[in-house]
Each structure stands twice: as C-alpha cells, then as structure tokens.
Design an enzyme around this catalytic site. Structure first.
Site, PDB file in Angstrom:
ATOM      1  N   LYS A  35      32.450  29.363  28.243  1.00  0.00           N
ATOM      2  CA  LYS A  35      33.973  29.260  28.216  1.00  0.00           C
ATOM      3  C   LYS A  35      34.009  28.109  27.567  1.00  0.00           C
ATOM      4  CE  LYS A  35      33.788  27.246  32.870  1.00  0.00           C
ATOM      5  NZ  LYS A  35      34.382  27.344  34.312  1.00  0.00           N
ATOM      6  N   ARG A 131      41.506  27.841  45.609  1.00  0.00           N
ATOM      7  CA  ARG A 131      42.062  27.750  44.335  1.00  0.00           C
ATOM      8  C   ARG A 131      42.608  29.180  43.888  1.00  0.00           C
ATOM      9  NH1 ARG A 131      38.458  25.268  39.391  1.00  0.00           N
ATOM     10  NH2 ARG A 131      37.397  27.231  39.962  1.00  0.00           N
ATOM     11  N   TYR A 256      41.489  -4.049  19.160  1.00  0.00           N
ATOM     12  CA  TYR A 256      42.607  -3.924  19.881  1.00  0.00           C
ATOM     13  C   TYR A 256      43.026  -4.535  21.321  1.00  0.00           C
ATOM     14  CZ  TYR A 256      43.946  -0.181  16.399  1.00  0.00           C
ATOM     15  OH  TYR A 256      44.349   0.586  15.190  1.00  0.00           O
ATOM     16  N   MET A 304      40.566   5.081  17.340  1.00  0.00           N
ATOM     17  CA  MET A 304      40.529   6.400  16.900  1.00  0.00           C
ATOM     18  C   MET A 304      39.253   6.997  16.338  1.00  0.00           C
ATOM     19  SD  MET A 304      43.225   8.806  14.662  1.00  0.00           S
ATOM     20  CE  MET A 304      44.579   8.188  15.859  1.00  0.00           C
TER      21      MET A 304
END
Ligand SMILES: *Cc1c(COP(=O)(O)O)cnc(C)c1O
Length: 361
Positions: A35, A131, A256, A304
């Site tokens: 999956k 669940r 940053y 990024m």
C-alpha cells in the site's frame, strides 16, 4: 549534469526481507503489503520483485490494486479496508481482489451484491484497536451468513490488527491474540493477525496469514534494538551530494530563521536535498547526515531543496562528495526519531521529485 538527489531502491534487499518474514513464520503465508506506493518505494517495481514469492499482495484501496493490475501483476490483491462503495465489489471480483469486510454496512453490501465472479473475503474483528472491525459478538453470526453466500469462495479469513505489537513488553497484544482465538473457537476459520511487529516479536500471532509491511522495506517496527530486526536490510537509500561549502565564523548563523549559530569557526556543507524531496523539515540541529560515510550534524533549518551540515570535523570535504540521508549506512529509524516521527511517515511521504533508481530489478 542533473541534480544528485535520488532514492536508490535495492530490490534484492526487498526480497531478502520478505524471505525473512516468511522464514520467521514458516507455517503462515505472508502477504506482500505494498500500500501507499509500497511505502514510497514504488508499488509496481516492488510488487514485480515480490510477485514470484508472495501468495497475494495487500493494498489500502481499489486505486492501488488497479495500478498493479494495469502493470500486469497477477497475484490476488487484498483490499485491507474493503470496498469503499458497493460498485467496488464488482470491480474486485473482476480483478481478482480479496475484500476485507470490516463493518455491518460492508457485510450488507456483500449480501446484496451479485458479482460476476465469486469473491474471497476476509472478516475484520476488532480485538482492541477500536479503529476498524466487527465486535467479537458480531463476528460468528456475520461469518456464517457471508460464508453461506453463493458468491463467496473458499473459507473466509478472520483478521485483526494489533495496537501495540511494536512494544513487546506490553501484555495487550497477548490479550488481542487470545480474543481472536476465543472468537474463532467454534468457527475454526483461517486467521491473520501479524503485522511486521507481530511477525518479529509475537510467534503466537503467526496463524495462517501474516501481513508484513514496514519490515519488507528494511525498517524495524521497534523503537529499540531487536535481535531479529537486526537481520533486515535497508531497501531505500536516500542520497545526494555536497553542492557548496562555506566557512562560517564563530557567532555567524546558517539558514532560514538563523536557527544555527556557529559556536566556533566552522565549515558548512550545503547538500542538495530538502523537504521537497521528502527530507523531514522538522529535523533538528544535530540530526545525523552521512558525508563521505562519516556522521555529521545537520546545522540549520531544512529548506525545500537544500540542507546545511556542519562538516568541521571531517579531515577533508569537497563539492561533489557523497551524502547519505538514510539507508544502508544510516538507519532511517535514527533520522525519524530525531525528527519526531517514524520511518513509515518518512518513506510514504517521499514525493515524485526524489526519483527512484532500482537495483537488481
Ligand atoms: C499497513 C498494514 C499492515 C502492515 O503493517 P506494518 O506495521 O507495516 O508491518 C498490516 N495490516 C494492516 C491491516 C495494515 O493496514
């Protein structure tokens, strides 16, 4: 020429890990769980590598199953969450998919369906995860009703899913196993309980079918070292290269937000990998990065397209030097733990930009 960020996927390691899962539970049949694009490794390539070995695959939804069918894969495919809509029952029958039935609504749709081919069903029992799944009281009645349908083929498998199998010191998994055995006392159905952690840590959960996922990809499901998990081989190696070097004087900052401040004169390597390639933006300063095979600390916020690494302690470093973000030499679990997540999330969130290169196809 091209940007050096890429994910190397070793299909021999994938087969090795599958064979380990199979050998640890020799009397069970191990489904290949592919999956979420085979946990980010590429569903078609992973399934092609596993197809000669597995009795069946497991995916989360019909779209994932149809991707495998379109690529020519032939083994049965279990839809772990069953049909999301009634029309998927016919699609499943037409494409040799096995369906999980997890609630009354799915069971009713199955009763009312008239598929063109008979179907294999799995019935999900909720033994404590809360669940998905039928209550222990519901299972026997629905099992008998579904098994009697003319369009249901072979014995229905009763399955459950573990909440804490990755914490072997907890007793809860034993209670879940006992709960399923209790449900099955009169039914005598084939059973499926074990995910990767169940296969590795809970021999009493192996039963007739296992469902290994993360271990196929070479990552341990456990937070602490485990002797059997030590035999797993990393399948994905995320690699890139140093693309720039900077001398940074004591007191100067990097990146940053100026998160990292040099405590002393330092050498900073800029590496072409970032959160746009699936490297976790939340990785803190100090997260290990292998530069030339040596561990160096991440220094400054993940961008990024780039990260910055303190390489001051390396004897030598040049633009073009090899970097491993996780994989064969640097366990992904270490990077995941440092970033406050798990390997499952890191690999499933790998975007397309991180091109996959396959070894041993
Ligand atoms: C994803 C999944 C698995 C595989 O779990 P791992 O922890 O990756 O081994 C097994 N069973 C079900 C129902 C799942 O959804």
């Amino acid at each position: 020429m091209s940007r050096p960020a890429r994910a190397i996927v070793d299909l021999d390691a994938l087969r090795h890990n599958y064979q380990l899962a199979q050998s640890l539970a020799p009397n069970a049949r191990a489904l290949g769980v592919v999956k979420a694009n085979a946990y980010g490794h590429g569903a078609v390539a992973a399934a092609q590598a596993l197809e000669p070995l597995v009795p069946a695959f497991a995916v989360a939804c019909m779209e994932e199953a149809l991707e495998l069918r379109a690529a020519g894969l032939q083994k049965p495919i279990l839809l772990l969450e069953g049909a999301f809509t009634a029309d998927e029952i016919e699609t499943a029958a037409a494409h040799n998919c096995w369906l999980m039935v997890s609630n009354r609504e799915q069971a009713e749709e199955m009763v009312n369906a008239r598929p063109s081919d008979p179907l294999h069903l799995w019935l999900k029992a909720d033994t404590g995860m809360h669940r998905l799944g039928l209550t222990p009281q519901q299972v026997p009645e629905l099992y008998r009703r579904l098994q009697a349908l003319p369009h249901v083929q072979g014995p229905i498998v009763v399955a459950t899913h573990f909440a804490v199998a990755d914490e072997p010191e907890l007793d809860f998994t034993r209670q879940q196993i006992e709960c399923l055995q209790q449900i099955n006392r009169d039914l005598q159905a084939p059973l499926s309980l074990a995910n990767s952690a169940g296969i590795l840590a809970w021999p009493g959960s192996h039963a007739q079918y296992t469902r290994p996922g993360i271990m196929l990809y070479g990552s341990s499901p456990f937070a602490t070292p485990h002797p059997l998990a030590a035999h797993l081989q990393a399948v994905m190696t995320l690699e890139s290269k140093v693309i720039d070097l900077h001398q940074v004087a004591a007191g100067e900052s990097v990146g940053y937000g100026r998160r990292w401040i040099a405590q002393k004169d330092s050498i900073i390597a800029t590496v072409a990998i970032g959160y746009g390639d699936g490297y976790p933006r939340h990785a803190p300063d100090g997260t290990p990065v292998l530069v030339n095979g040596q561990r160096c600390p991440l220094a400054g916020r993940v961008s990024m397209d780039m990260i910055t690494v303190d390489v001051s302690l390396l004897p030598s470093v040049s633009v073009g030097d090899a970097v491993e973000l996780w994989g064969k030499q640097l366990p992904i679990n270490e990077v995941a733990a440092s970033a406050g997540t798990i390997s499952y999330e890191l690999v499933t969130r790998m975007p397309l930009r991180a091109t996959r290169h396959y070894l041993h196809r």
